[in-house]
Design a protein around this motif. Sequence first.
Motif, short mmCIF file in Angstrom:
data_model
loop_
_atom_site.label_atom_id
_atom_site.label_comp_id
_atom_site.label_asym_id
_atom_site.label_seq_id
_atom_site.Cartn_x
_atom_site.Cartn_y
_atom_site.Cartn_z
N TYR A 1 10.07 12.80 13.54
CA TYR A 1 10.89 13.25 12.41
C TYR A 1 10.38 14.52 11.74
CZ TYR A 1 13.21 8.78 12.98
OH TYR A 1 13.92 7.72 13.49
N GLY A 2 9.32 15.10 12.28
CA GLY A 2 8.81 16.36 11.75
C GLY A 2 8.05 16.23 10.45
N PHE A 3 7.46 15.08 10.19
CA PHE A 3 6.65 14.90 8.99
C PHE A 3 5.27 15.49 9.21
CE2 PHE A 3 9.02 10.61 8.50
CZ PHE A 3 10.11 11.23 7.94
N ASN A 4 4.62 15.85 8.09
CA ASN A 4 3.24 16.30 8.16
C ASN A 4 2.41 15.07 8.52
OD1 ASN A 4 0.48 16.58 7.16
ND2 ASN A 4 1.17 18.56 6.32
N GLU A 5 1.82 15.05 9.72
CA GLU A 5 1.14 13.87 10.25
C GLU A 5 -0.01 13.42 9.35
OE1 GLU A 5 -1.41 12.79 14.19
OE2 GLU A 5 0.34 14.07 14.50
N LYS A 6 -0.81 14.36 8.85
CA LYS A 6 -1.97 14.01 8.03
C LYS A 6 -1.52 13.34 6.72
CE LYS A 6 -6.04 15.98 5.86
NZ LYS A 6 -6.12 16.69 4.62
N GLU A 7 -0.53 13.96 6.03
CA GLU A 7 -0.03 13.41 4.77
C GLU A 7 0.65 12.05 4.99
OE1 GLU A 7 2.55 16.39 3.14
OE2 GLU A 7 0.89 17.72 2.59
N TYR A 8 1.34 11.92 6.12
CA TYR A 8 2.05 10.69 6.43
C TYR A 8 1.06 9.53 6.63
CZ TYR A 8 6.00 7.99 8.34
OH TYR A 8 6.99 7.06 8.57
N ILE A 9 0.00 9.77 7.34
CA ILE A 9 -1.02 8.75 7.60
C ILE A 9 -1.80 8.44 6.32
CG2 ILE A 9 -3.07 8.14 8.95
CD1 ILE A 9 -0.31 8.10 10.45
N GLU A 10 -2.07 9.47 5.49
CA GLU A 10 -2.72 9.22 4.20
C GLU A 10 -1.85 8.31 3.33
OE1 GLU A 10 -3.60 12.99 2.34
OE2 GLU A 10 -5.20 13.45 3.78
N ALA A 11 -0.54 8.56 3.33
CA ALA A 11 0.37 7.72 2.56
C ALA A 11 0.40 6.31 3.14
CB ALA A 11 1.78 8.32 2.56
N LEU A 12 0.38 6.21 4.46
CA LEU A 12 0.37 4.91 5.14
C LEU A 12 -0.85 4.09 4.72
CD1 LEU A 12 1.47 3.01 7.42
CD2 LEU A 12 -0.06 4.25 8.96
N ASN A 13 -2.00 4.76 4.62
CA ASN A 13 -3.24 4.07 4.26
C ASN A 13 -3.28 3.60 2.79
OD1 ASN A 13 -4.31 4.24 6.84
ND2 ASN A 13 -5.15 6.28 6.47
N LYS A 14 -2.37 4.11 1.97
CA LYS A 14 -2.29 3.68 0.56
C LYS A 14 -1.40 2.46 0.38
CE LYS A 14 -3.07 8.28 -1.36
NZ LYS A 14 -2.46 9.38 -2.11
N VAL A 15 -0.63 2.11 1.40
CA VAL A 15 0.27 0.95 1.31
C VAL A 15 -0.56 -0.32 1.36
CG1 VAL A 15 2.20 -0.27 2.39
CG2 VAL A 15 2.17 2.24 2.37
N PRO A 16 -0.41 -1.21 0.37
CA PRO A 16 -1.22 -2.43 0.35
C PRO A 16 -0.84 -3.39 1.49
CG PRO A 16 0.32 -2.39 -1.51
CD PRO A 16 0.47 -1.10 -0.79
#
Length: 181
Positions: free
Chosen positions: A39-54
Amino acid sequence: LDYASPVIVEDTHLATVFIGQFFHEEPDENFFIEQAKKYGFNEKEYIEALNKVPIIPEEKIQHIMQLYVNLAKMFSTTGLEKKRNKELLYSLEKNEASFRSLVETTNDWIWRLDENGVFTYCSPRIKQFLGYEPEEVIGKTAFDFMSEEEKKKVSKKFEYIKNNELPIDSLENINIHKDGS
């Protein structure tokens, strides 16, 4: 996952209580890396956001969800009670206005007494009968407008009526006008 509970009042969905996003178990990071590429997301920011999900285990979420469902029910119940109270108050105010309109335009003197025989309402017609404004009568009893002799005579009848919880019917008495007559 997203968990939510609707707030429904009288079959109308008014709101939704959301718990938020979380996982039941550790997410497959590779799946999300591929999704970011697709989907063309910034991979680093996307994974950082993923790691914040409880991560909340499914068995624990049932207790949390029950709390939120109960909260939503409380909102619904409170909202419905508030709505019904407003409707009831409006109806009472409307009935009171009708009552006053009827009572205040009749040629009769109409009053309301509490359980102790104290005037709680008095129509404006009292001015023509006894010379008093309604406000001057509120908080007093009919005995306050009688001679001592009349009080003795009427109080016996009144006590009988009161003690037997009978309606006041044909209780004749002589009152003293504000001017003393």
